[in-house]
Design an enzyme around this catalytic site. Structure first.
Site, PDB file in Angstrom:
ATOM      1  CB  SER A 156      -0.900   0.011   1.247  1.00 21.64           C
ATOM      2  OG  SER A 156      -1.501   1.281   1.432  1.00 21.64           O
ATOM      3  CE1 TYR A 170      -3.927  -2.395   5.096  1.00 19.45           C
ATOM      4  CE2 TYR A 170      -3.104  -0.274   4.342  1.00 19.45           C
ATOM      5  CZ  TYR A 170      -3.637  -1.512   4.067  1.00 19.45           C
ATOM      6  OH  TYR A 170      -3.873  -1.884   2.764  1.00 19.45           O
TER       7      TYR A 170
END
Length: 271
Positions: A156, A170
């Site tokens: 990501s 995350y």
């Protein structure tokens, strides 16, 4: 026009060919996993989708069959090495080959950094990092024996740059996926030269993708504003934006691309 000695018209015509390849997709029951499965099938590949929830996996299987593709579902847990070893065995017994692994399984939990529960942080790291390592190890060993294979991990933009919406766990997990991808690529490339195998392992790194899981953010003008402010193209990603890169990294056209984190982010990380 002169060509190099390695040029081949046959290769040029087949560099995007995935016909009869066998692709395994973890997290094959999610929005992206289902899209990847259907796209692989449309390009002639045989597909295996895997996750813990068999009911939702079967929905993906039906979607693939709608376009005439061949797809099976096998239940597994990416954080359990025995489960993934059994998955490799089952796929090989079913199809006699495995060519591609797409590590798509993952999860997110958002909380302010100063309030991030340690148990949630550990859970995210377990699913996103250990749940990437274990399939890489199991399928990597299989590819070493067979001589070749392609692995696409899911990272990501959060692994590269922070964001003010509680992404502590995350972001840390995706940064780890980036480093893991590069480390495995380096080790296995050197080992492959000595032992005559080739494993390409790369990661895709999207920005926010519009999906049922992100609907709450995408439809909230306040929460979506910081994302859009960092997206020069003025929109978040759609599912279709991800599929082409996954197919490319699975195809012969990407045979010399290895250890890369490729951003699909509308220019977010460009400036």
């Amino acid at each position: 026009m002169s060509m190099t000695e390695t040029w081949s018209d046959d290769f040029a015509q087949s560099m995007f060919n995935l016909k009869d390849k066998v692709a395994v997709i973890t997290g094959g029951n999610g929005t992206l996993g289902a899209a990847y499965a259907r796209a692989f099938a449309l390009h002639g590949a045989k597909v295996v989708v895997t996750a813990r929830n068999m009911q939702t996996l079967l929905e993906t299987v039906e979607s693939v069959k709608e376009v005439g593709g061949e797809c099976i579902a096998i239940q597994s847990d990416v954080t359990n090495s025995q489960s993934i070893a059994a998955l490799v065995t089952a796929v090989d017994q079913q199809f006699g080959r495995i060519d591609i692994l797409v590590n798509n399984a993952g999860m997110a939990f958002r909380a302010p950094a100063e309030q991030m529960p340690a148990d949630k942080f550990a859970q995210i790291m377990n699913v996103n990092v250990t749940g990437t390592l274990i399939p890489c190890q199991a399928f990597g060993q299989y590819f070493m024996q067979k001589g070749h294979g392609k692995i696409i991990n899911t990272s990501s933009v959060r692994g590269f740059c922070g964001h003010p919406d509680g992404y502590t766990a995350y972001a840390a997990s995706k940064a780890a996926v980036d480093s893991l991808t590069k480390q495995l690529s380096t080790e296995w490339s050197i080992k492959g030269v000595k032992e005559n195998f080739a494993i390409n392992i790369n990661a895709i790194a999207p920005t926010l993708i519009k999906s049922p899981l992100t609907q709450e953010i995408c439809e909230d003008p306040v929460r979506i504003a910081p994302f859009l402010a960092r997206l020069p193209m003025g929109r978040v990603a759609e599912t279709k934006d991800m599929v082409g890169l996954v197919l490319f990294l699975s195809a012969p056209a990407s045979d010399f691309i290895n250890g890369q984190v490729v951003y699909v982010d509308g220019g977010c990380t460009a400036g």
